[in-house]
Motif scaffolding. Structure first.
Motif, mmCIF file in Angstrom:
data_model
loop_
_atom_site.group_PDB
_atom_site.id
_atom_site.type_symbol
_atom_site.label_atom_id
_atom_site.label_comp_id
_atom_site.label_asym_id
_atom_site.label_seq_id
_atom_site.Cartn_x
_atom_site.Cartn_y
_atom_site.Cartn_z
ATOM 1 N N ILE A 178 0.747 -1.228 -0.008
ATOM 2 C CA ILE A 178 0.081 0.058 0.003
ATOM 3 C C ILE A 178 0.903 1.318 0.161
ATOM 4 O O ILE A 178 0.594 2.413 -0.759
ATOM 5 N N ASP A 179 2.011 1.215 0.706
ATOM 6 C CA ASP A 179 2.810 2.485 1.004
ATOM 7 C C ASP A 179 3.526 2.599 -0.192
ATOM 8 O O ASP A 179 4.077 3.759 -0.794
ATOM 9 N N SER A 180 3.963 1.611 -1.031
ATOM 10 C CA SER A 180 4.687 1.738 -2.213
ATOM 11 C C SER A 180 3.935 2.564 -3.368
ATOM 12 O O SER A 180 4.735 3.154 -4.218
ATOM 13 N N ASN A 181 2.788 2.489 -3.301
ATOM 14 C CA ASN A 181 1.919 3.388 -4.045
ATOM 15 C C ASN A 181 2.301 4.981 -4.149
ATOM 16 O O ASN A 181 2.225 5.598 -5.123
ATOM 17 N N PHE A 182 2.996 5.243 -2.958
ATOM 18 C CA PHE A 182 3.506 6.688 -2.789
ATOM 19 C C PHE A 182 4.588 6.916 -3.184
ATOM 20 O O PHE A 182 5.382 8.198 -2.970
ATOM 21 N N ASP A 183 5.484 6.027 -3.628
ATOM 22 C CA ASP A 183 6.829 6.102 -4.165
ATOM 23 C C ASP A 183 7.054 7.504 -5.033
ATOM 24 O O ASP A 183 7.925 8.162 -4.767
ATOM 25 N N PRO A 184 6.125 7.491 -6.133
ATOM 26 C CA PRO A 184 6.294 8.847 -7.185
ATOM 27 C C PRO A 184 5.883 10.232 -6.334
ATOM 28 O O PRO A 184 6.784 11.110 -6.428
ATOM 29 N N PHE A 185 5.108 10.243 -5.290
ATOM 30 C CA PHE A 185 4.948 11.223 -4.574
ATOM 31 C C PHE A 185 5.935 11.468 -3.586
ATOM 32 O O PHE A 185 6.344 12.778 -3.534
ATOM 33 N N ASP A 186 6.660 10.536 -3.037
ATOM 34 C CA ASP A 186 7.722 10.761 -2.248
ATOM 35 C C ASP A 186 8.836 11.391 -2.896
ATOM 36 O O ASP A 186 9.432 12.105 -2.366
ATOM 37 N N LEU A 187 8.981 10.800 -3.875
ATOM 38 C CA LEU A 187 10.141 11.331 -4.887
ATOM 39 C C LEU A 187 9.841 12.822 -5.196
ATOM 40 O O LEU A 187 10.890 13.640 -4.997
ATOM 41 N N MET A 188 8.440 13.237 -5.487
ATOM 42 C CA MET A 188 8.459 14.612 -5.679
ATOM 43 C C MET A 188 8.833 15.521 -4.530
ATOM 44 O O MET A 188 9.162 16.417 -4.625
ATOM 45 N N LEU A 189 8.198 15.039 -3.377
ATOM 46 C CA LEU A 189 8.631 15.450 -1.970
ATOM 47 C C LEU A 189 9.970 15.820 -1.761
ATOM 48 O O LEU A 189 10.314 16.823 -1.349
ATOM 49 N N ASP A 190 10.730 14.946 -2.182
ATOM 50 C CA ASP A 190 12.154 14.779 -1.676
ATOM 51 C C ASP A 190 13.064 15.993 -2.841
ATOM 52 O O ASP A 190 13.615 16.748 -2.188
ATOM 53 N N LYS A 191 12.511 15.838 -4.044
ATOM 54 C CA LYS A 191 13.079 17.082 -5.020
ATOM 55 C C LYS A 191 12.565 18.481 -4.493
ATOM 56 O O LYS A 191 13.286 19.325 -4.823
ATOM 57 N N GLU A 192 11.183 18.505 -4.175
ATOM 58 C CA GLU A 192 10.987 19.740 -3.707
ATOM 59 C C GLU A 192 11.400 20.313 -2.725
ATOM 60 O O GLU A 192 11.804 21.468 -2.497
ATOM 61 N N LYS A 193 12.018 19.484 -1.631
ATOM 62 C CA LYS A 193 12.478 19.785 -0.305
ATOM 63 C C LYS A 193 14.116 20.436 -0.716
ATOM 64 O O LYS A 193 14.345 21.511 -0.356
ATOM 65 N N GLU A 194 14.656 19.832 -1.937
ATOM 66 C CA GLU A 194 16.126 20.259 -2.390
ATOM 67 C C GLU A 194 15.846 21.684 -2.932
ATOM 68 O O GLU A 194 16.658 22.496 -2.755
ATOM 69 N N GLN A 195 14.758 21.670 -4.000
ATOM 70 C CA GLN A 195 14.489 22.922 -4.655
ATOM 71 C C GLN A 195 14.299 24.231 -3.777
ATOM 72 O O GLN A 195 14.784 25.166 -4.030
ATOM 73 N N LEU A 196 13.235 23.697 -2.864
ATOM 74 C CA LEU A 196 13.042 24.904 -1.869
ATOM 75 C C LEU A 196 14.170 25.245 -1.193
ATOM 76 O O LEU A 196 14.388 26.730 -0.913
ATOM 77 N N ALA A 197 14.935 24.614 -0.636
ATOM 78 C CA ALA A 197 16.315 25.077 0.000
ATOM 79 C C ALA A 197 17.239 25.902 -0.664
ATOM 80 O O ALA A 197 17.480 26.939 -0.270
ATOM 81 N N VAL A 198 17.401 25.400 -1.906
ATOM 82 C CA VAL A 198 18.107 26.363 -2.969
ATOM 83 C C VAL A 198 17.501 27.971 -3.344
ATOM 84 O O VAL A 198 18.109 28.849 -3.128
ATOM 85 N N LEU A 199 16.201 27.473 -3.644
ATOM 86 C CA LEU A 199 15.377 28.840 -4.105
ATOM 87 C C LEU A 199 15.343 29.715 -2.755
ATOM 88 O O LEU A 199 15.082 31.171 -2.855
ATOM 89 N N ASN A 200 14.834 29.259 -1.816
ATOM 90 C CA ASN A 200 14.856 30.207 -0.484
ATOM 91 C C ASN A 200 16.018 30.809 -0.141
ATOM 92 O O ASN A 200 16.211 32.102 0.278
ATOM 93 N N GLN A 201 17.268 29.955 -0.390
ATOM 94 C CA GLN A 201 18.378 30.987 0.085
ATOM 95 C C GLN A 201 18.861 31.744 -1.136
ATOM 96 O O GLN A 201 19.130 33.090 -0.873
ATOM 97 N N GLU A 202 18.568 31.723 -2.300
ATOM 98 C CA GLU A 202 18.886 32.623 -3.169
ATOM 99 C C GLU A 202 18.084 33.987 -3.244
ATOM 100 O O GLU A 202 18.163 34.995 -3.444
ATOM 101 N N GLN A 203 16.550 33.685 -2.945
ATOM 102 C CA GLN A 203 15.604 34.736 -2.874
ATOM 103 C C GLN A 203 16.044 35.421 -1.627
ATOM 104 O O GLN A 203 16.021 36.795 -1.702
ATOM 105 N N ALA A 204 16.596 34.881 -0.611
ATOM 106 C CA ALA A 204 16.859 35.918 0.704
ATOM 107 C C ALA A 204 18.097 36.589 0.279
ATOM 108 O O ALA A 204 18.311 37.777 0.683
ATOM 109 N N VAL A 205 19.197 36.137 -0.494
ATOM 110 C CA VAL A 205 20.181 36.799 -0.767
ATOM 111 C C VAL A 205 19.837 38.111 -1.707
ATOM 112 O O VAL A 205 20.252 39.204 -1.664
#
Length: 576
Positions: free
Chosen positions: A530-557
């Motif tokens: 059941i949980d494996s159905n969420f693998d693509p969603f989890d992958l999106m969340l991992d990528k989103e976490k990475e992107q937000l960290a980069v974008l938040n830092q750049e925007q703050a600068v």
């Protein structure tokens, strides 16, 4: 000549705008990237007046009168003539350069144009394709919006709708001009001027600047009554005289801050969506864990009931065995078998073994039948609850979000695929089967072929449990039968009883361990599926976490860069 400090400041602003442009590219927003690119390209342009208003409001006449060239720079005619945007700038010789079908640049040797540029736009109510979108593209790079109304009717909705876009979207400095004042009485002009003043204040403009002008009176030489003297005085006091280049930089910084703030708002929304999605996943995992624990407890209860039935049956037969194997019983059976047709001790043991088998089968099947439905309900609930949570999950991002519509669309698609995938998952019986749990000699029920989705769980659990239980008890009964068959003399009485007890204990332990283990293995594997159905969603969340960290830092600068620049510009203007 521009002050060297202003030149240096402009270079720093150019670098900051470049960083902002790269950020807009990184967030994959083409329109915003183009806006910032245009802003950067115009950073060396003069202070830009953008003249806006409805068709036939008198914009072109206003520009001609303001420039005092004694001739038409922009055409004036009874029908709408401004079919393109006209950017009027200083040039040593007069020249018209066609940039594209919707934009042309007019160069003329007029002194005021050394410090300012004027952009004449089509009417805000024009129906000609591209005009309004081209007009709107000039707004971000503008330094002053001159909103021209027809003096006798400054209340047309299309004009005020465009005003809202300018004011709410870009917070640009706006002044209002009521043109063609010569066509109405002083009393009516005063009423309309107050009407514009009150409406502008209502929309959030404090102390709106309003001029009433007549290009006709100015052209006829009646400069006192034309209303252009206050306009020129306003320009002299607030814009020209060396301020224009710094004001231009200040407006560019303000616009970039506005864009950066919009990105910040979008990033904040993305962050909240990511946090909400992480909470959603946490809730899914907690729900699965809780349902797993509930199902495990139900398994323990089922096994306990099976063992209780097992114990009652085997204990009753053990008492019967002990009684039957007593010395006097055996002697009586031995003597009786010589003279009568009553069963011998060996035949009696065979009968006892058969009765034990029948009693165990009957008792254990009843226990399985009573408990398996409750267990199946608990396990089914695991899939049902997850399906419900998927379909009731809320989205903060909208597909038409101003800055991150592409992100919203991608998330929407992934979530929709999750819904569709899980709907398909719970409909298929193979999603819930696990062939590895069935012994080779235990055939799968034929009802599996017709079972579908979650409904098949009860059949699977029954098959797993019955296969395990009766495989174990079958082994116990076989060994007991062999033990009984080896009975020859009363001297083996103790060995028979002890052997019976040993096999019963082994069977009990094996039921407790094996049945529990197989059912819990099935439940655990089902939870993981059941949980494996969420693998693509989890992958999106991992990528989103990475992107937000980069974008938040750049925007703050970038925010810090423009904040510092804005402070320096305000200090520079204060010294002028």
């Amino acid at each position: 000549m521009i002050n060297p400090s202003t030149v240096a400041l402009r270079a720093r602003i150019d670098e900051a705008v470049k960083d902002l442009h790269e950020l807009t590219i990184r967030i994959n927003h083409n329109d915003l990237a183009k806006t910032v690119s245009d802003l950067r390209n115009r950073i060396n342009d003069p202070f830009m007046f953008v003249i806006v208003g409805e068709v036939k409001a008198g914009k072109s006449s206003f520009i001609n009168a303001l420039l005092q060239t004694d001739r038409e720079i922009t055409k004036v005619a009874p029908q709408p003539m401004t079919d393109t945007i006209q950017q009027i700038v200083y040039g040593e010789k007069e020249e018209v350069i066609v940039i594209n079908p919707y934009l042309k640049k007019i160069l003329i040797p007029v002194e005021i144009l050394k410090e300012i540029a004027i952009v004449d736009t089509p009417g805000t109510n024009t129906i000609v394709e591209h005009h309004q979108e081209i007009t709107e593209s000039f707004i971000p790079a503008s330094d002053l919006i001159v909103f021209v109304f027809e003096a006798k009717n400054p209340y047309r909705q299309s004009a005020w709708d465009f005003f809202k876009f300018i004011h709410e979207e870009w917070r640009k400095k706006i002044i209002f001009v009521l043109q063609q004042k010569d066509l109405m009485s002083a009393e009516d002009l005063e009423v309309n001027t107050k009407g514009v003043h009150d409406y502008a204040e209502k929309q959030g403009i404090n102390n709106p600047v309003i001029f009433a002008t007549s290009a006709k009176l100015e052209k006829d030489g009646n400069k006192t009554e034309s209303g252009f003297i206050p306009v020129r005085h306003y320009i002299l006091e607030n814009i020209t005289g060396g301020k224009a280049p710094v004001l231009k930089l200040g407006n560019s910084v303000s616009t970039c801050l506005r864009i950066n703030d919009s990105i910040r708002e979008g990033l904040d929304l993305r962050q909240r969506q990511w946090e909400a999605d992480m909470e959603f996943r946490k809730d899914i995992k907690n729900t699965l864990d809780n349902q797993e624990l509930k199902s495990y407890k139900q398994v323990d209860q089922l096994v306990e009931n099976i063992l209780a039935g097992y114990d009652r049956t085997t204990q009753a037969k053990e008492r019967e065995l002990r009684d039957g194997l007593s010395f006097f019983s055996l002697v009586r059976r031995s003597i009786s078998s010589i003279f009568t047709k009553k069963t011998s001790a060996k035949e009696w043991l065979e009968t006892l073994a058969k009765e034990l088998e029948q009693s165990l089968n009957t008792t254990l099947r009843e226990k399985l039948h009573d408990g398996i439905n409750d267990l199946a309900d608990n396990v089914q609930q695991m899939a049902k609850l997850i399906d419900l949570k998927i379909h009731t999950s809320k989205s903060l991002l909208q597909n038409d979000h101003e800055i991150f519509s592409a992100i919203a669309e991608r998330r929407h698609n992934i979530f929709r695929e999750l819904q569709e995938k899980f709907e398909d998952f719970i409909k298929k019986s193979e999603s819930f089967t696990d062939q590895s749990l069935f012994p080779d000699k235990t055939p799968l029920p034929s009802s599996f072929a017709t079972g579908s989705g979650i409904a098949v769980i009860g059949l699977i659990l029954a098959a797993i449990t019955q296969g395990a239980v009766f495989d174990i008890t079958g082994g116990v009964l076989t060994t007991v039968g062999i033990l009984f068959a080896g009975f020859a003399t009363s001297g083996k009485r103790r060995k028979i009883i002890e052997g019976f007890q040993d096999e019963i204990v082994k069977g009990r332990e094996k039921i407790e361990i094996d049945v529990s283990a197989q059912l819990k293995v099935y439940i655990k594997r089902l939870k993981e599926r059941i949980d494996s159905n969420f693998d693509p969603f989890d992958l999106m969340l991992d990528k989103e976490k990475e992107q937000l960290a980069v974008l938040n830092q750049e925007q703050a600068v970038i925010s810090n860069q423009f904040g510092t620049l804005d402070t320096e510009i305000q200090a520079m203007l204060a010294r002028m």
